[in-house]
Design an enzyme around this catalytic site. Structure first.
Site, PDB file in Angstrom:
ATOM      1  N   ASN A  25      -9.053  -1.201   3.637  1.00  0.00           N
ATOM      2  CA  ASN A  25      -9.069  -1.542   2.211  1.00  0.00           C
ATOM      3  C   ASN A  25      -7.926  -2.502   1.861  1.00  0.00           C
ATOM      4  O   ASN A  25      -7.796  -2.913   0.704  1.00  0.00           O
ATOM      5  CB  ASN A  25      -8.999  -0.281   1.346  1.00  0.00           C
ATOM      6  N   ASP A  67       0.863  -1.173   0.000  1.00  0.00           N
ATOM      7  CA  ASP A  67       0.000   0.000   0.000  1.00  0.00           C
ATOM      8  C   ASP A  67       0.908   1.234   0.000  1.00  0.00           C
ATOM      9  O   ASP A  67       2.124   1.139   0.223  1.00  0.00           O
ATOM     10  CB  ASP A  67      -0.876  -0.045   1.254  1.00  0.00           C
ATOM     11  N   LEU A  68       0.324   2.417  -0.234  1.00  0.00           N
ATOM     12  CA  LEU A  68       1.110   3.657  -0.197  1.00  0.00           C
ATOM     13  C   LEU A  68       0.928   4.408   1.120  1.00  0.00           C
ATOM     14  O   LEU A  68       1.783   4.368   1.991  1.00  0.00           O
ATOM     15  CB  LEU A  68       0.730   4.555  -1.375  1.00  0.00           C
ATOM     16  N   ASP A  69      -0.189   5.100   1.280  1.00  0.00           N
ATOM     17  CA  ASP A  69      -0.370   5.973   2.448  1.00  0.00           C
ATOM     18  C   ASP A  69      -0.394   5.184   3.747  1.00  0.00           C
ATOM     19  O   ASP A  69      -1.093   4.175   3.882  1.00  0.00           O
ATOM     20  CB  ASP A  69      -1.670   6.775   2.302  1.00  0.00           C
ATOM     21  N   THR A  92      -3.017   0.671  -4.062  1.00  0.00           N
ATOM     22  CA  THR A  92      -3.406   1.854  -3.316  1.00  0.00           C
ATOM     23  C   THR A  92      -4.851   2.273  -3.601  1.00  0.00           C
ATOM     24  O   THR A  92      -5.408   1.906  -4.646  1.00  0.00           O
ATOM     25  CB  THR A  92      -2.459   3.031  -3.667  1.00  0.00           C
ATOM     26  N   GLY A  93      -5.394   3.032  -2.695  1.00  0.00           N
ATOM     27  CA  GLY A  93      -6.693   3.637  -2.943  1.00  0.00           C
ATOM     28  C   GLY A  93      -6.585   4.887  -3.791  1.00  0.00           C
ATOM     29  O   GLY A  93      -7.593   5.380  -4.310  1.00  0.00           O
ATOM     30  N   LYS A 147      -8.557  -4.730  -3.917  1.00  0.00           N
ATOM     31  CA  LYS A 147      -7.124  -4.804  -4.200  1.00  0.00           C
ATOM     32  C   LYS A 147      -6.681  -6.239  -4.474  1.00  0.00           C
ATOM     33  O   LYS A 147      -5.911  -6.508  -5.401  1.00  0.00           O
ATOM     34  CB  LYS A 147      -6.317  -4.242  -3.025  1.00  0.00           C
TER      35      LYS A 147
END
Length: 278
Positions: free
Chosen positions: A221, A13-15, A47-48, A195
């Site tokens: 998520n 994931d990113l954030d 990522t979202g 995802k």
């Protein structure tokens, strides 16, 4: 240290995960991911974020990355070729928004080239260090085309988002499912989108399985992705509720401590490189 066996794929994931609290990739993390590439690991970012926004971030890694964005509604190759795309029908979105929405809540529709919002949000803009995915102020009462990649709501009051979530699901549960990427961020996607589903599309294309993947995440998520991977890791900064939801998964250092990179260096990369980095 004992190394993970049979891992060929690294998914992050990113954030709150790969990005530090300033929403950037640290130099140390960049060096680790470049070594992952040198040692022939497949790298997937899931990522979202919208793909235009996320692409600007992952370019700083300077290695080939498959990108799963908008929680699985888009997949792009390292060459930015679109592999998969899914959009919510305009009527589905319009029905979802046909509920009472607290004025404190920021409403966002992810479009292909802009994000449409009912109010300007410096907080949301701050997630983009370099603005590549631009906001567009709209009046949802007069908007005609509600078609979108996903629906996004932001509010500092989590309970107001929970109330909104319940209202939308009462109208649209046959079409939509939700996730709290953060306690202050509520997202709705088509029921077929996740995802984990998108990652499987990438891996099947390249001859891998999720059993061969290690994944890192910090939000709801990420639940299916973390659960389905050969090894799922929860960030130390993740909400306690996520850790309670997935009690069997290991919790690692926070994103402020480069938790993803340190785990990769100690558990995945070959001993010679890991020893030089630790």
């Amino acid at each position: 240290m004992t190394k993970l066996k049979n891992i060929k794929v690294v998914v992050s994931d990113l954030d709150g995960t790969l990005l530090n609290p300033q929403h950037r990739i640290s130099d140390y993390t960049k060096s680790i991911f470049q070594e992952l590439h040198n040692q022939n690991y497949l790298i997937v970012v899931a990522t979202g974020r919208h793909h235009l926004d996320a692409m600007a971030i992952i370019e700083t890694l300077e290695v080939p990355v498959y990108l799963v964005s908008s929680n699985g509604a888009r997949i792009h190759s390292p060459e930015k070729e679109e592999i998969f795309a899914f959009n919510l029908n305009s009527d589905v979105v319009k029905t979802a928004l046909n509920v009472e929405i607290d004025p404190e809540i920021t409403v966002v529709l992810f479009k292909e080239n802009v994000w449409q919002t009912n109010k300007w949000s410096e907080k949301l803009n701050a997630f983009q260090a370099d603005l590549k995915y631009h906001p567009e102020l709209v009046d949802y009462k007069t908007l005609e085309d509600f078609g979108a990649i996903k629906i996004f709501f932001s509010c500092d009051n989590h309970e107001k988002l929970v109330k909104l979530k319940d209202a939308i699901l009462a109208n649209s549960s046959e079409h939509l499912h939700h996730a709290f990427s953060l306690p202050t961020c509520l997202e709705f996607m088509d029921k077929s989108i996740d995802k984990a589903v998108a990652i499987e599309i990438v891996l099947e294309k390249l001859g891998f399985t999720l059993d061969q993947a290690v994944s890192f995440g910090d939000g709801f998520n990420d639940v299916q992705m973390l659960s389905a991977s050969g090894k799922g890791l929860i960030m130390g900064n993740a909400p306690a509720s996520l850790k309670e939801t997935l009690p069997n998964l290991e919790v690692i250092k926070t994103n402020a401590e480069d938790g993803v990179a340190h785990y990769i260096a100690s558990k995945i990369l070959d001993k010679e490189f890991a020893a030089s980095e630790l």
